[in-house]
Design a protein around this motif. Structure first.
Motif, PDB file in Angstrom:
ATOM      1  N   GLN A  66      52.703-137.917  14.101  1.00 29.75           N
ATOM      2  CA  GLN A  66      51.751-136.855  13.820  1.00 29.75           C
ATOM      3  C   GLN A  66      50.451-137.480  13.316  1.00 29.75           C
ATOM      4  O   GLN A  66      50.379-137.937  12.172  1.00 29.75           O
ATOM      5  CB  GLN A  66      52.305-135.891  12.766  1.00 29.75           C
ATOM      6  N   PRO A  67      49.414-137.562  14.169  1.00 27.47           N
ATOM      7  CA  PRO A  67      48.125-138.095  13.707  1.00 27.47           C
ATOM      8  C   PRO A  67      47.571-137.235  12.569  1.00 27.47           C
ATOM      9  O   PRO A  67      47.572-136.010  12.645  1.00 27.47           O
ATOM     10  CB  PRO A  67      47.242-138.011  14.951  1.00 27.47           C
ATOM     11  N   MET A  68      47.089-137.897  11.506  1.00 26.89           N
ATOM     12  CA  MET A  68      46.634-137.165  10.321  1.00 26.89           C
ATOM     13  C   MET A  68      45.201-137.508   9.948  1.00 26.89           C
ATOM     14  O   MET A  68      44.826-137.451   8.780  1.00 26.89           O
ATOM     15  CB  MET A  68      47.569-137.475   9.145  1.00 26.89           C
ATOM     16  N   GLY A  69      44.396-137.893  10.932  1.00 26.65           N
ATOM     17  CA  GLY A  69      43.007-138.220  10.626  1.00 26.65           C
ATOM     18  C   GLY A  69      42.871-139.644  10.141  1.00 26.65           C
ATOM     19  O   GLY A  69      43.581-140.543  10.594  1.00 26.65           O
ATOM     20  N   GLU A  70      41.956-139.855   9.187  1.00 26.54           N
ATOM     21  CA  GLU A  70      41.630-141.204   8.749  1.00 26.54           C
ATOM     22  C   GLU A  70      42.253-141.527   7.400  1.00 26.54           C
ATOM     23  O   GLU A  70      42.426-140.655   6.548  1.00 26.54           O
ATOM     24  CB  GLU A  70      40.114-141.374   8.649  1.00 26.54           C
TER      25      GLU A  70
END
Length: 255
Positions: free
Chosen positions: A33-37
């Motif tokens: 799950q990509p969560m930004g930076e």
């Protein structure tokens, strides 16, 4: 709720997040799950089960220098700044001073007197740490291999209020001391063998079956360093390295 002394997050710092993500998804069964930076602007990914996130992953930051890929654990405390000070006063070190993670909490990177590194973490009140379950995909155990096991046991008891539980005599390897908090055994501490160059914390994740998971490790380009082997209590353990070199372990009640 912050439970002082509880490992409440796990994080992989790696040289190749894309490749590492594919590897762990296949071996353990996580989804990404990509969560930004992250704080340094690099991408942050959460490894998740069907019920939510259990660990995170990011590219090793430049400030870490030549640190090899590694899993890190976060220990919950009620005040990171106070505990960072306690670490130094008790003979440990602060590698990264306390800092905020916007919307998440406050953390510091510290090492005990024998050099084992962890992150201290005070989460936001709304934070939901991953549950500990004996089910595939969940963190299940932590163990410290250190220069002097008995001294480390006493040090962590004084720092976090952990309690001694059952000692297991491992013969020539020494005593593997189980440690408890919040009413249950949660980790083990042991004097490291001579061939292990540094003190470190290791992290264990549940899988469906140890033998099948070991084959997935090898098929994905990783290395099985030990096992599958049965340990006291009857479970089966696999110790391994991922393709980028990070050490981790897998646990299952099934061979």
């Amino acid at each position: 709720m912050t439970v002082k002394g509880k490992f409440n997050w796990y994080e992989l710092m790696t040289s190749d997040p894309a490749a590492a993500g594919k590897f762990y998804d296949k071996v353990i069964g996580w989804t990404d799950q990509p969560m930004g930076e992250a704080g340094d602007g690099s991408a942050y990914t959460v490894f998740a089960t069907d019920e939510g996130g259990v660990a995170g992953m990011m590219k090793t930051p430049a400030e870490a220098g030549d640190m090899p890929p590694a899993w890190m654990g976060y220990i919950a405390v009620d005040n990171v700044d106070d505990y960072a000070k306690r670490y130094t006063e008790a003979g440990g070190q602060v590698h990264r001073p306390p800092a905020d993670i916007p919307g998440v909490g406050r953390f510091a990177v510290v090492a005990d007197p024998q050099g084992a590194v962890v992150n201290l973490f005070t989460p936001q009140p709304s934070s939901n740490p991953p549950p500990e379950k004996a089910e595939p995909g969940y963190p299940s155990w932590r163990e410290l291999m250190t220069t002097d096991g008995p001294k480390a046991v006493e040090w962590y008891m004084s720092m976090f209020g952990w309690e001694k539980s059952t000692p297991h005599d491992m013969g020539p390897m020494g005593v593997y001391q189980l440690m408890a908090y919040d009413g249950a055994d949660r980790m083990g501490i042991m004097t490291r063998p001579p061939q292990m160059p540094v003190s470190h914390w290791g992290y264990v994740f549940c899988v469906d079956a140890a033998g099948a998971a070991a084959e997935r490790v090898k098929a994905g380009g990783g290395t099985v360093t030990t096992g599958p082997m049965q340990v006291p209590g009857g479970d089966w353990i696999v110790q391994a390295q991922d393709p980028q070199g990070a050490h981790f372990s897998l646990q299952s009640p099934n061979a």
